[in-house]
Design a protein around this motif. Structure first.
Motif, PDB file in Angstrom:
ATOM      1  N   PHE A  63     -24.256  -5.944 -12.147  1.00  0.00           N
ATOM      2  CA  PHE A  63     -24.221  -7.291 -12.719  1.00  0.00           C
ATOM      3  C   PHE A  63     -23.246  -7.340 -13.892  1.00  0.00           C
ATOM      4  O   PHE A  63     -22.412  -8.253 -13.997  1.00  0.00           O
ATOM      5  CB  PHE A  63     -25.631  -7.685 -13.152  1.00  0.00           C
ATOM      6  CG  PHE A  63     -25.739  -9.028 -13.821  1.00  0.00           C
ATOM      7  CD1 PHE A  63     -25.205 -10.171 -13.243  1.00  0.00           C
ATOM      8  CD2 PHE A  63     -26.406  -9.158 -15.043  1.00  0.00           C
ATOM      9  CE1 PHE A  63     -25.321 -11.416 -13.867  1.00  0.00           C
ATOM     10  CE2 PHE A  63     -26.535 -10.387 -15.665  1.00  0.00           C
ATOM     11  CZ  PHE A  63     -25.990 -11.524 -15.078  1.00  0.00           C
ATOM     12  N   GLY A  64     -23.311  -6.352 -14.769  1.00  0.00           N
ATOM     13  CA  GLY A  64     -22.404  -6.313 -15.913  1.00  0.00           C
ATOM     14  C   GLY A  64     -20.954  -6.172 -15.502  1.00  0.00           C
ATOM     15  O   GLY A  64     -20.067  -6.806 -16.092  1.00  0.00           O
ATOM     16  N   ASP A  65     -20.694  -5.358 -14.473  1.00  0.00           N
ATOM     17  CA  ASP A  65     -19.318  -5.188 -13.996  1.00  0.00           C
ATOM     18  C   ASP A  65     -18.780  -6.497 -13.418  1.00  0.00           C
ATOM     19  O   ASP A  65     -17.596  -6.818 -13.572  1.00  0.00           O
ATOM     20  CB  ASP A  65     -19.255  -4.084 -12.942  1.00  0.00           C
ATOM     21  CG  ASP A  65     -19.520  -2.700 -13.523  1.00  0.00           C
ATOM     22  OD1 ASP A  65     -19.477  -2.557 -14.755  1.00  0.00           O
ATOM     23  OD2 ASP A  65     -19.774  -1.771 -12.728  1.00  0.00           O
ATOM     24  N   TRP A  66     -19.655  -7.245 -12.748  1.00  0.00           N
ATOM     25  CA  TRP A  66     -19.232  -8.539 -12.201  1.00  0.00           C
ATOM     26  C   TRP A  66     -18.887  -9.504 -13.322  1.00  0.00           C
ATOM     27  O   TRP A  66     -17.852 -10.200 -13.260  1.00  0.00           O
ATOM     28  CB  TRP A  66     -20.346  -9.120 -11.324  1.00  0.00           C
ATOM     29  CG  TRP A  66     -20.062 -10.504 -10.834  1.00  0.00           C
ATOM     30  CD1 TRP A  66     -19.193 -10.871  -9.837  1.00  0.00           C
ATOM     31  CD2 TRP A  66     -20.640 -11.715 -11.322  1.00  0.00           C
ATOM     32  NE1 TRP A  66     -19.192 -12.241  -9.681  1.00  0.00           N
ATOM     33  CE2 TRP A  66     -20.080 -12.782 -10.585  1.00  0.00           C
ATOM     34  CE3 TRP A  66     -21.574 -12.005 -12.315  1.00  0.00           C
ATOM     35  CZ2 TRP A  66     -20.425 -14.110 -10.800  1.00  0.00           C
ATOM     36  CZ3 TRP A  66     -21.931 -13.333 -12.530  1.00  0.00           C
ATOM     37  CH2 TRP A  66     -21.352 -14.362 -11.781  1.00  0.00           C
ATOM     38  N   LEU A  67     -19.702  -9.545 -14.356  1.00  0.00           N
ATOM     39  CA  LEU A  67     -19.398 -10.414 -15.491  1.00  0.00           C
ATOM     40  C   LEU A  67     -18.073 -10.015 -16.140  1.00  0.00           C
ATOM     41  O   LEU A  67     -17.272 -10.878 -16.539  1.00  0.00           O
ATOM     42  CB  LEU A  67     -20.532 -10.368 -16.515  1.00  0.00           C
ATOM     43  CG  LEU A  67     -21.827 -11.085 -16.122  1.00  0.00           C
ATOM     44  CD1 LEU A  67     -22.918 -10.760 -17.132  1.00  0.00           C
ATOM     45  CD2 LEU A  67     -21.616 -12.588 -16.038  1.00  0.00           C
ATOM     46  N   ALA A  73     -10.930 -12.866 -14.878  1.00  0.00           N
ATOM     47  CA  ALA A  73     -10.472 -13.972 -14.033  1.00  0.00           C
ATOM     48  C   ALA A  73     -10.417 -15.292 -14.797  1.00  0.00           C
ATOM     49  O   ALA A  73     -10.024 -16.314 -14.224  1.00  0.00           O
ATOM     50  CB  ALA A  73     -11.389 -14.118 -12.823  1.00  0.00           C
ATOM     51  N   GLY A  74     -10.825 -15.267 -16.071  1.00  0.00           N
ATOM     52  CA  GLY A  74     -10.704 -16.465 -16.893  1.00  0.00           C
ATOM     53  C   GLY A  74     -12.008 -17.168 -17.226  1.00  0.00           C
ATOM     54  O   GLY A  74     -12.000 -18.195 -17.912  1.00  0.00           O
ATOM     55  N   ARG A  96     -11.979 -22.255 -15.013  1.00  0.00           N
ATOM     56  CA  ARG A  96     -10.825 -22.961 -14.445  1.00  0.00           C
ATOM     57  C   ARG A  96     -10.278 -24.007 -15.416  1.00  0.00           C
ATOM     58  O   ARG A  96     -10.008 -25.151 -15.043  1.00  0.00           O
ATOM     59  CB  ARG A  96     -11.194 -23.620 -13.106  1.00  0.00           C
ATOM     60  CG  ARG A  96     -11.663 -22.606 -12.062  1.00  0.00           C
ATOM     61  CD  ARG A  96     -11.901 -23.261 -10.702  1.00  0.00           C
ATOM     62  NE  ARG A  96     -12.327 -22.270  -9.734  1.00  0.00           N
ATOM     63  CZ  ARG A  96     -13.593 -21.946  -9.488  1.00  0.00           C
ATOM     64  NH1 ARG A  96     -14.572 -22.569 -10.160  1.00  0.00           N
ATOM     65  NH2 ARG A  96     -13.917 -21.043  -8.599  1.00  0.00           N
ATOM     66  N   ALA A  97     -10.119 -23.598 -16.657  1.00  0.00           N
ATOM     67  CA  ALA A  97      -9.628 -24.520 -17.681  1.00  0.00           C
ATOM     68  C   ALA A  97      -8.176 -24.911 -17.415  1.00  0.00           C
ATOM     69  O   ALA A  97      -7.345 -24.071 -17.064  1.00  0.00           O
ATOM     70  CB  ALA A  97      -9.748 -23.885 -19.059  1.00  0.00           C
TER      71      ALA A  97
END
Length: 228
Positions: A63-67, A73-74, A96-97
């Protein structure tokens, strides 16, 4: 109509936002990961995030690696902390700013059991929207979700996002097609939405037992009728 000839807006940055019920604060792995994992149900996180596009998490570190990957990815992950007991109870991301056009999405939204269907959730999203419109001067705030995610669509409508349609065959999610429902609120709508949020969140709108007296939708509809 708003003059956009010299429009400028900053990119969203990590920010701390404090309300009466909740504090929104920037996610830091060392500080928040364990608490966020537990706040989202530990190994119960995968059913909660059923409609997210990533594969199921194997454990806390996964989970932490995904975050961490989403940060690269922004995504700007923020956690929600309950002011009553200091516990982390959920999260959301600015995603997606597009500062040049004043557009940003709130996504990766996850409400743990302790904040689901409570004033904490409403206030957290009010604070995030207020920051987008009042502090950053953005023109459009988006909410997107899997079209089968009825709970997310209901929440978006309750907060005052307008349904704009469905992007069919939008992405492949967990090995299956995902149609994505799009919602938004825009700057011209924000003053009325803000007023409704603030009236709903007022202490006067709750009984001594913490039960709402008037629904957010009813307040918004009343204010809309009064302004016409």
């Amino acid at each position: 109509m708003r003059d956009l000839s010299s429009y400028k807006a900053p990119a969203p940055a990590p920010v701390t936002l404090e309300g009466r019920f909740v504090v929104v604060e920037p996610y830091e792995r060392a500080r928040h990961l364990q608490a966020l994992w537990e706040g989202l149900g530990g190994f119960g996180i995968n059913p909660l995030l059923k409609y997210f596009t990533q594969p199921d998490f194997r454990d806390l570190d996964d989970f932490g690696d995904w975050l961490d990957a989403m940060k690269k990815a922004g995504w700007l992950t923020h956690v929600f902390r309950n002011k009553a007991d200091g516990k982390v109870v959920g999260m959301a991301n600015y995603m997606r700013a597009d500062p040049a056009n004043g557009v940003v999405e709130v996504g990766g939204v996850a409400h743990g059991p302790a904040m689901s269907r409570t004033p904490l959730a409403t206030e957290a999203h009010y604070l995030m929207a207020r920051h987008v419109f009042d502090d950053l001067g953005y023109r459009r705030y988006e909410w997107k979700c899997h079209n089968e995610n009825q709970a997310s669509k209901t929440t978006a409508r309750r907060y005052g996002f307008t349904f704009e349609g469905v992007f069919r065959n939008h992405v492949i999610s967990k090995g299956a097609n995902r149609d994505t429902a799009w919602f938004s609120m825009i700057d011209s709508e924000w003053p009325a939405l803000k007023a409704a949020f603030e009236e709903w969140l007022s202490p006067d709108n709750f009984t001594s037992g913490g039960v709402q007296k008037r629904r957010l939708d009813d307040i918004r509809n009343q204010l809309s009728g009064a302004s016409t």
